[in-house]
Design an enzyme around this catalytic site. Structure first.
Site, short mmCIF file in Angstrom:
data_model
loop_
_atom_site.label_atom_id
_atom_site.label_comp_id
_atom_site.label_asym_id
_atom_site.label_seq_id
_atom_site.Cartn_x
_atom_site.Cartn_y
_atom_site.Cartn_z
NE ARG A 1 -4.04 -2.34 -0.16
CZ ARG A 1 -3.73 -3.01 -1.17
NH1 ARG A 1 -2.21 -3.19 -1.90
NH2 ARG A 1 -4.30 -4.41 -0.56
CB SER B 1 -8.46 -3.00 3.86
OG SER B 1 -9.31 -4.20 3.44
CD GLU C 1 -5.07 -1.31 3.14
OE1 GLU C 1 -4.92 -2.48 3.04
OE2 GLU C 1 -5.81 -1.36 2.20
C1 LIG Z 1 -15.29 0.40 -0.41
C2 LIG Z 1 -13.85 0.95 -1.07
C3 LIG Z 1 -12.99 -0.47 -0.86
C4 LIG Z 1 -11.72 -0.32 -1.87
N1 LIG Z 1 -11.11 -2.11 -1.72
C5 LIG Z 1 -9.63 -1.34 -1.88
C6 LIG Z 1 -8.58 -3.01 -2.28
O1 LIG Z 1 -9.59 -4.14 -2.27
N2 LIG Z 1 -7.17 -2.35 -2.92
C7 LIG Z 1 -6.88 -1.08 -2.00
O2 LIG Z 1 -5.32 -1.47 -2.62
N3 LIG Z 1 -7.24 0.03 -2.18
C8 LIG Z 1 -9.19 -0.45 -1.49
N4 LIG Z 1 -9.85 0.92 -1.23
C9 LIG Z 1 -8.93 2.01 -0.58
C10 LIG Z 1 -8.91 2.87 -1.89
O3 LIG Z 1 -10.47 3.21 -2.88
C11 LIG Z 1 -7.72 3.05 -3.25
O4 LIG Z 1 -6.86 3.55 -1.85
C12 LIG Z 1 -7.11 3.62 -3.60
O5 LIG Z 1 -6.25 3.48 -5.26
C13 LIG Z 1 -7.21 5.42 -4.04
O6 LIG Z 1 -8.11 6.46 -4.91
P1 LIG Z 1 -7.96 7.45 -4.47
O7 LIG Z 1 -8.59 8.16 -5.68
O8 LIG Z 1 -9.34 7.41 -4.02
O9 LIG Z 1 -6.69 8.51 -3.80
P2 LIG Z 1 -7.19 9.59 -2.40
O10 LIG Z 1 -7.80 8.86 -1.09
O11 LIG Z 1 -7.69 10.47 -2.71
O12 LIG Z 1 -5.96 9.84 -2.51
C14 LIG Z 1 -5.04 8.30 -1.41
C15 LIG Z 1 -3.78 8.54 -1.78
O13 LIG Z 1 -3.53 9.45 -2.92
C16 LIG Z 1 -2.34 10.53 -2.54
N5 LIG Z 1 -3.23 10.89 -3.80
C17 LIG Z 1 -3.95 10.25 -4.60
N6 LIG Z 1 -3.78 10.67 -5.86
C18 LIG Z 1 -2.50 11.31 -6.27
C19 LIG Z 1 -2.70 11.91 -7.69
N7 LIG Z 1 -2.36 12.46 -8.58
N8 LIG Z 1 -0.79 12.73 -7.30
C20 LIG Z 1 -0.32 12.82 -5.75
N9 LIG Z 1 -0.62 12.08 -5.07
C21 LIG Z 1 -1.86 11.30 -4.89
C22 LIG Z 1 -3.81 11.27 -1.90
O14 LIG Z 1 -2.06 12.61 -1.29
C23 LIG Z 1 -3.29 10.24 -0.52
O15 LIG Z 1 -1.93 10.15 0.19
C24 LIG Z 1 -11.30 0.99 -1.31
C25 LIG Z 1 -11.49 2.26 -0.85
C26 LIG Z 1 -13.33 1.92 -0.89
C27 LIG Z 1 -13.95 2.70 -0.19
#
Ligand SMILES: Cc1cc2nc3c(=O)[nH]c(=O)nc-3n(C[C@H](O)[C@H](O)[C@H](O)COP(=O)(O)OP(=O)(O)OC[C@H]3O[C@@H](n4cnc5c(N)ncnc54)[C@H](O)[C@@H]3O)c2cc1C
Length: 301
Positions: free
Chosen positions: A175, A224, A294
């Site tokens: 992660r 998670s 995470e």
């Molecule tokens: C229902 C549900 C199920 C999930 N299942 C999983 C799973 O199975 N596996 C898993 O790994 N995760 C899971 N997640 C967590 C999440 O979806 C992932 O970590 C996802 O990749 C985050 O993407 P985001 O665009 O929402 O990032 P954000 O939540 O907006 O940001 C996450 C991190 O990335 C940084 N960030 C985001 N975009 C950029 C960018 N363009 N440049 C620089 N930094 C950036 C932010 O600063 C932060 O530190 C789940 C979440 C939910 C709600």
């Protein structure tokens, strides 16, 4: 911040009085001083330079699906890399690989990959958020993670300069990836094998049905909460600590999957943070195992 908004409104969209609860899947969290989405990545680089020059703190977010934002919000500029502002983020085939900008949503990435007869993308099925967030988090499941398929990334450093680097040079881990100088992920190039689209789609549909049955989809959450410790499962440790359904304020350990904390109704981010630390203390006391999160907690609580 009025002057800042005036400057930034020339290069992107300002969301006035934005409550970050509206931009996170947990649906909790306070205001950003300025929530801003640049029109493109050149403008994102200008924003990085602007913040440096003016001494303004900058926080970059994607779709907010892995975040708990403090109830007092985030000071400075929160830059959202999002597909609703950038005109149609680019995803295309280049030299037999997939080039995707950071603002592309994972769902759209999967659709594109299947339509172009790539396989291996099944690991991404059901993970919300943007491709940029997926790269930063090295998101995935037991089936694989972003780094397994990533060939190179382009990012903007903390001085506003663009870099393209091969994935071998990235320190990827459970992660996360470590690029100290990175401010904004711009894009990634992914190499997947060819596959039969109908078989790939079938696998994706099966994974999504399975996740829907096992995860609390109807409640706001960030997926998670805890990383699985070596040799164990976080959900099992939480479950065996008797914490299934345990509540603090509106935050609750899911009844369906004990590695999820859900917003069961009007949870504050402080409720969520208190519950996270209660679970950590309880599991440590019972099993002597430290659970690490995470999800990312950012801003002022
Ligand atoms: C229902 C549900 C199920 C999930 N299942 C999983 C799973 O199975 N596996 C898993 O790994 N995760 C899971 N997640 C967590 C999440 O979806 C992932 O970590 C996802 O990749 C985050 O993407 P985001 O665009 O929402 O990032 P954000 O939540 O907006 O940001 C996450 C991190 O990335 C940084 N960030 C985001 N975009 C950029 C960018 N363009 N440049 C620089 N930094 C950036 C932010 O600063 C932060 O530190 C789940 C979440 C939910 C709600």
């Amino acid at each position: 911040m009025e002057a800042v908004c005036k400057d930034l409104s020339k290069i992107g969209k300002i969301y006035p009085n934005a409550l970050l609860a509206d931009y996170t899947t947990f649906k909790s969290g306070g205001p950003a001083d300025v929530l801003f989405a640049p029109y493109d990545y050149e403008k994102a680089a200008e924003t990085v330079k602007y913040c440096q020059k003016e001494g303004i703190p900058l926080t970059v977010i994607g779709a907010g699906s892995n975040l708990v934002v403090g109830d007092r919000g985030i000071r400075g500029i929160v830059m959202r890399i999002s597909s609703d502002v950038m005109p149609k983020p680019v995803i295309e085939k280049r030299n037999g690989m997939i080039f995707s900008e950071a603002a592309v949503m994972k769902d759209d990435f999967i659709k594109f990959a299947v339509a172009n007869s790539f396989s291996g993308i099944e690991f991404m099925a059901g993970i919300p958020g943007s491709v940029g967030g997926g790269i930063v988090m090295n998101a995935g499941t037991f089936m694989g993670t972003f780094i397994d398929w990533l060939k190179e990334i382009t990012y903007i450093d903390k001085k506003g300069v663009f870099h393209t680097v091969k994935s071998e040079s990235l320190m990827a881990h459970y992660r996360g990836i470590d690029i100290d100088s990175c401010a904004v992920i711009v894009s990634g190039v992914f190499e997947f094998p060819e596959g039969d689209p109908s078989m790939t789609q079938k696998k994706i549909d099966d994974i999504i049905s399975d996740r829907k049955a096992k995860h609390p989809w109807t409640f706001p959450s960030a997926g998670s909460v805890f990383k699985n410790p070596e040799g164990s499962f976080a959900w099992k440790l939480v479950n065996d600590s008797g914490l299934k359904g345990y509540k603090i304020g509106g935050a609750q350990v899911s009844e369906l999957h004990t590695n999820f904390i859900v917003n069961a109704g009007k949870a504050t981010s402080s409720d969520i943070r208190s519950l996270v630390s209660h679970v950590q203390k309880t599991v440590l006391g019972k099993f002597g195992i430290e659970l690490h999160t995470e999800i990312k907690m950012i801003g002022e609580f």
